[in-house]
Design a protein around this motif. Structure first.
Motif, PDB file in Angstrom:
ATOM      1  N   MET A 188       0.853  -1.187   0.000  1.00 23.75           N
ATOM      2  CA  MET A 188       0.000   0.000   0.000  1.00 23.75           C
ATOM      3  C   MET A 188       0.894   1.244   0.000  1.00 23.75           C
ATOM      4  O   MET A 188       1.825   1.357   0.787  1.00 23.75           O
ATOM      5  CB  MET A 188      -0.875  -0.007   1.242  1.00 23.75           C
ATOM      6  CG  MET A 188      -1.842   1.152   1.289  1.00 23.75           C
ATOM      7  SD  MET A 188      -3.491   0.529   1.014  1.00 23.75           S
ATOM      8  CE  MET A 188      -4.436   2.005   1.168  1.00 23.75           C
ATOM      9  N   ALA A 189       0.591   2.193  -0.884  1.00 21.50           N
ATOM     10  CA  ALA A 189       1.383   3.413  -0.962  1.00 21.50           C
ATOM     11  C   ALA A 189       1.005   4.355   0.179  1.00 21.50           C
ATOM     12  O   ALA A 189      -0.154   4.506   0.508  1.00 21.50           O
ATOM     13  CB  ALA A 189       1.136   4.094  -2.307  1.00 21.50           C
ATOM     14  N   HIS A 190       1.994   4.971   0.810  1.00 20.91           N
ATOM     15  CA  HIS A 190       1.739   5.950   1.860  1.00 20.91           C
ATOM     16  C   HIS A 190       1.472   7.301   1.220  1.00 20.91           C
ATOM     17  O   HIS A 190       2.058   7.663   0.204  1.00 20.91           O
ATOM     18  CB  HIS A 190       2.933   6.051   2.805  1.00 20.91           C
ATOM     19  CG  HIS A 190       3.179   4.794   3.584  1.00 20.91           C
ATOM     20  ND1 HIS A 190       2.335   4.364   4.581  1.00 20.91           N
ATOM     21  CD2 HIS A 190       4.166   3.868   3.486  1.00 20.91           C
ATOM     22  CE1 HIS A 190       2.789   3.230   5.078  1.00 20.91           C
ATOM     23  NE2 HIS A 190       3.901   2.902   4.423  1.00 20.91           N
ATOM     24  N   VAL A 191       0.584   8.091   1.832  1.00 21.50           N
ATOM     25  CA  VAL A 191       0.224   9.382   1.269  1.00 21.50           C
ATOM     26  C   VAL A 191       1.444  10.284   1.116  1.00 21.50           C
ATOM     27  O   VAL A 191       1.567  11.010   0.127  1.00 21.50           O
ATOM     28  CB  VAL A 191      -0.880  10.075   2.098  1.00 21.50           C
ATOM     29  CG1 VAL A 191      -0.407  10.385   3.504  1.00 21.50           C
ATOM     30  CG2 VAL A 191      -1.337  11.344   1.418  1.00 21.50           C
ATOM     31  N   GLU A 192       2.373  10.229   2.078  1.00 20.58           N
ATOM     32  CA  GLU A 192       3.560  11.073   1.979  1.00 20.58           C
ATOM     33  C   GLU A 192       4.358  10.727   0.729  1.00 20.58           C
ATOM     34  O   GLU A 192       4.920  11.609   0.078  1.00 20.58           O
ATOM     35  CB  GLU A 192       4.436  10.914   3.224  1.00 20.58           C
ATOM     36  CG  GLU A 192       3.795  11.393   4.512  1.00 20.58           C
ATOM     37  CD  GLU A 192       2.896  10.334   5.158  1.00 20.58           C
ATOM     38  OE1 GLU A 192       2.798   9.201   4.629  1.00 20.58           O
ATOM     39  OE2 GLU A 192       2.274  10.655   6.192  1.00 20.58           O
ATOM     40  N   ASP A 193       4.409   9.434   0.403  1.00 19.78           N
ATOM     41  CA  ASP A 193       5.143   9.007  -0.786  1.00 19.78           C
ATOM     42  C   ASP A 193       4.445   9.506  -2.053  1.00 19.78           C
ATOM     43  O   ASP A 193       5.098   9.965  -2.993  1.00 19.78           O
ATOM     44  CB  ASP A 193       5.258   7.479  -0.822  1.00 19.78           C
ATOM     45  CG  ASP A 193       6.061   6.936   0.350  1.00 19.78           C
ATOM     46  OD1 ASP A 193       6.949   7.657   0.840  1.00 19.78           O
ATOM     47  OD2 ASP A 193       5.797   5.798   0.764  1.00 19.78           O
ATOM     48  N   LEU A 194       3.106   9.429  -2.083  1.00 18.43           N
ATOM     49  CA  LEU A 194       2.368   9.900  -3.260  1.00 18.43           C
ATOM     50  C   LEU A 194       2.547  11.400  -3.429  1.00 18.43           C
ATOM     51  O   LEU A 194       2.843  11.875  -4.530  1.00 18.43           O
ATOM     52  CB  LEU A 194       0.883   9.549  -3.150  1.00 18.43           C
ATOM     53  CG  LEU A 194       0.004  10.066  -4.302  1.00 18.43           C
ATOM     54  CD1 LEU A 194       0.495   9.545  -5.649  1.00 18.43           C
ATOM     55  CD2 LEU A 194      -1.456   9.697  -4.070  1.00 18.43           C
ATOM     56  N   VAL A 195       2.388  12.145  -2.361  1.00 18.46           N
ATOM     57  CA  VAL A 195       2.569  13.594  -2.448  1.00 18.46           C
ATOM     58  C   VAL A 195       3.990  13.912  -2.913  1.00 18.46           C
ATOM     59  O   VAL A 195       4.199  14.786  -3.760  1.00 18.46           O
ATOM     60  CB  VAL A 195       2.255  14.276  -1.101  1.00 18.46           C
ATOM     61  CG1 VAL A 195       2.681  15.735  -1.112  1.00 18.46           C
ATOM     62  CG2 VAL A 195       0.767  14.164  -0.786  1.00 18.46           C
TER      63      VAL A 195
ATOM     64  N   ALA B  78      -6.178  11.306  -1.514  1.00 17.82           N
ATOM     65  CA  ALA B  78      -7.360  11.305  -0.650  1.00 17.82           C
ATOM     66  C   ALA B  78      -7.882  12.733  -0.487  1.00 17.82           C
ATOM     67  O   ALA B  78      -7.141  13.707  -0.668  1.00 17.82           O
ATOM     68  CB  ALA B  78      -7.014  10.717   0.721  1.00 17.82           C
ATOM     69  N   ARG B  79      -9.150  12.848  -0.125  1.00 19.60           N
ATOM     70  CA  ARG B  79      -9.777  14.178   0.026  1.00 19.60           C
ATOM     71  C   ARG B  79      -9.023  15.038   1.040  1.00 19.60           C
ATOM     72  O   ARG B  79      -8.794  16.229   0.819  1.00 19.60           O
ATOM     73  CB  ARG B  79     -11.244  13.983   0.449  1.00 19.60           C
ATOM     74  CG  ARG B  79     -12.042  15.280   0.620  1.00 19.60           C
ATOM     75  CD  ARG B  79     -12.387  15.892  -0.721  1.00 19.60           C
ATOM     76  NE  ARG B  79     -13.217  17.068  -0.594  1.00 19.60           N
ATOM     77  CZ  ARG B  79     -14.535  17.059  -0.765  1.00 19.60           C
ATOM     78  NH1 ARG B  79     -15.180  15.942  -1.033  1.00 19.60           N
ATOM     79  NH2 ARG B  79     -15.216  18.183  -0.678  1.00 19.60           N
ATOM     80  N   ARG B  80      -8.625  14.446   2.144  1.00 21.81           N
ATOM     81  CA  ARG B  80      -7.956  15.222   3.194  1.00 21.81           C
ATOM     82  C   ARG B  80      -6.561  15.692   2.766  1.00 21.81           C
ATOM     83  O   ARG B  80      -5.972  16.563   3.426  1.00 21.81           O
ATOM     84  CB  ARG B  80      -7.834  14.389   4.476  1.00 21.81           C
ATOM     85  CG  ARG B  80      -6.923  13.185   4.355  1.00 21.81           C
ATOM     86  CD  ARG B  80      -6.867  12.346   5.626  1.00 21.81           C
ATOM     87  NE  ARG B  80      -6.027  11.186   5.457  1.00 21.81           N
ATOM     88  CZ  ARG B  80      -6.434  10.047   4.899  1.00 21.81           C
ATOM     89  NH1 ARG B  80      -7.689   9.926   4.483  1.00 21.81           N
ATOM     90  NH2 ARG B  80      -5.607   9.030   4.759  1.00 21.81           N
ATOM     91  N   ASP B  81      -6.032  15.118   1.690  1.00 25.36           N
ATOM     92  CA  ASP B  81      -4.673  15.446   1.260  1.00 25.36           C
ATOM     93  C   ASP B  81      -4.632  16.350   0.028  1.00 25.36           C
ATOM     94  O   ASP B  81      -3.567  16.554  -0.551  1.00 25.36           O
ATOM     95  CB  ASP B  81      -3.897  14.155   0.975  1.00 25.36           C
ATOM     96  CG  ASP B  81      -3.816  13.269   2.208  1.00 25.36           C
ATOM     97  OD1 ASP B  81      -3.451  13.793   3.281  1.00 25.36           O
ATOM     98  OD2 ASP B  81      -4.151  12.075   2.115  1.00 25.36           O
ATOM     99  N   GLU B  82      -5.770  16.910  -0.365  1.00 27.09           N
ATOM    100  CA  GLU B  82      -5.784  17.814  -1.515  1.00 27.09           C
ATOM    101  C   GLU B  82      -4.838  18.991  -1.250  1.00 27.09           C
ATOM    102  O   GLU B  82      -4.741  19.478  -0.125  1.00 27.09           O
ATOM    103  CB  GLU B  82      -7.200  18.329  -1.759  1.00 27.09           C
ATOM    104  CG  GLU B  82      -8.168  17.242  -2.174  1.00 27.09           C
ATOM    105  CD  GLU B  82      -9.585  17.730  -2.401  1.00 27.09           C
ATOM    106  OE1 GLU B  82     -10.367  16.972  -2.981  1.00 27.09           O
ATOM    107  OE2 GLU B  82      -9.903  18.869  -2.019  1.00 27.09           O
ATOM    108  N   PHE B  83      -4.153  19.428  -2.299  1.00 27.29           N
ATOM    109  CA  PHE B  83      -3.220  20.540  -2.122  1.00 27.29           C
ATOM    110  C   PHE B  83      -2.954  21.221  -3.453  1.00 27.29           C
ATOM    111  O   PHE B  83      -3.304  20.700  -4.526  1.00 27.29           O
ATOM    112  CB  PHE B  83      -1.904  20.068  -1.487  1.00 27.29           C
ATOM    113  CG  PHE B  83      -1.022  19.237  -2.396  1.00 27.29           C
ATOM    114  CD1 PHE B  83       0.111  19.776  -2.986  1.00 27.29           C
ATOM    115  CD2 PHE B  83      -1.319  17.903  -2.643  1.00 27.29           C
ATOM    116  CE1 PHE B  83       0.934  19.016  -3.811  1.00 27.29           C
ATOM    117  CE2 PHE B  83      -0.503  17.119  -3.464  1.00 27.29           C
ATOM    118  CZ  PHE B  83       0.623  17.691  -4.046  1.00 27.29           C
ATOM    119  N   PHE B  84      -2.362  22.399  -3.362  1.00 25.98           N
ATOM    120  CA  PHE B  84      -2.019  23.173  -4.557  1.00 25.98           C
ATOM    121  C   PHE B  84      -0.614  22.795  -4.990  1.00 25.98           C
ATOM    122  O   PHE B  84       0.333  22.903  -4.211  1.00 25.98           O
ATOM    123  CB  PHE B  84      -2.102  24.673  -4.269  1.00 25.98           C
ATOM    124  CG  PHE B  84      -1.870  25.526  -5.482  1.00 25.98           C
ATOM    125  CD1 PHE B  84      -2.825  25.614  -6.486  1.00 25.98           C
ATOM    126  CD2 PHE B  84      -0.693  26.240  -5.622  1.00 25.98           C
ATOM    127  CE1 PHE B  84      -2.612  26.400  -7.615  1.00 25.98           C
ATOM    128  CE2 PHE B  84      -0.466  27.038  -6.741  1.00 25.98           C
ATOM    129  CZ  PHE B  84      -1.438  27.116  -7.734  1.00 25.98           C
TER     130      PHE B  84
END
Length: 201
Positions: A1-8, A38-44
Motif C-alpha cells: 500500500m502506498a503511503h500518502v507522503e510518498d504519493l505527495v 485522498a480528500r484530506r490530502d488535496e493541495f495546490f
C-alpha cells in the motif's frame, strides 16, 4: 500500500521535473503508479499552478507538468489514462491547464502530452463536472495550441457544457480567469476564435 507522503512526494517531484526521483520512487513502491490522492490530502501543486483533488494520480500530475516522458513511463507501468478525480477530471483535462503568462506554460510540451494521452486512449470529449470537456477548459484557459491539438484529435467543437455553453461561446466571452485580459491572452483568444470558426464551418 502506498503511503500518502510518498504519493505527495511523487506528485511534487513530477511538477519539479525531477524524473530520477520519480522513477526511483515508482521502482521502490510500484503501487504509487495507480495511487489516488485522498480528500484530506488535496493541495495546490505550485510547480504546475494546479489544484490537486481527491482521486488525482501521478498521471494527472504528469499531464499538469506537460511531461510526456513521465506520462509514458507511468502508462507503461500500468497507470490508468481514464482515471477521474472527484471533479470528474481525467489526465487529459489536466493537460490543458495553464494560461498565457504563467511561468510553467509551454505550448509545445502541452501539445505533446495531449497527443500522447489521446494516442493511448484518452477521450477528447470526456466530460468532467459541469459537462466540461478538455476543449472547453483549453478555450477558457486561452491555450490555442491545446485547442488546435484537441480539434485535430477529434474533439467536438459543438459540445455544450451543462450551462449550454459551447467552446465558441467561451472563446468570445470573458472567462473569469486571472490574466485573460493580458495582451498575450487576447492574442490567444483571437487564434482560438479562428480555430473554432474553421472547425464549425
Amino acid at each position: 500500500m502506498a503511503h500518502v507522503e510518498d504519493l505527495v512526494g511523487v506528485l511534487v517531484a513530477i511538477a519539479a521535473g525531477d524524473r530520477a526521483v520519480v522513477r526511483a520512487s515508482l521502482d521502490a513502491a510500484p503501487a504509487l503508479v495507480t495511487a489516488r490522492l485522498a480528500r484530506r490530502d488535496e493541495f495546490f501543486l505550485a510547480g504546475c499552478g494546479a489544484q490537486l483533488y481527491e482521486g488525482d494520480t501521478a498521471l494527472h500530475a504528469a499531464a499538469f507538468a506537460y511531461d510526456a516522458e513521465i506520462a509514458r513511463d507511468l502508462v507503461a507501468r500500468g497507470a490508468a489514462v481514464r482515471a477521474r478525480d472527484r471533479r470528474g477530471a481525467e489526465p487529459l483535462h489536466a493537460a490543458v491547464n495553464g494560461a498565457p503568462g504563467a511561468g510553467h506554460w509551454n505550448p509545445a510540451r502541452q501539445v505533446a502530452v495531449i497527443e500522447y494521452l489521446v494516442d493511448v486512449g484518452a477521450d477528447p470529449d470526456a466530460t468532467a463536472s459541469g459537462g466540461v470537456t478538455p476543449l472547453h477548459r483549453a478555450v477558457r484557459n486561452r491555450c490555442s495550441a491545446a485547442v488546435g491539438a484537441l480539434l485535430r484529435l477529434g474533439a467536438d467543437p459543438r459540445s455544450a457544457n451543462d450551462h449550454g455553453s459551447t467552446p465558441s461561446d467561451l472563446a468570445r466571452r470573458a472567462t473569469g480567469r486571472g490574466g485573460t485580459g493580458f495582451e498575450a491572452a487576447r492574442f490567444e483568444q483571437r487564434l482560438i476564435i479562428d480555430l473554432l470558426a474553421e472547425a464549425t464551418a
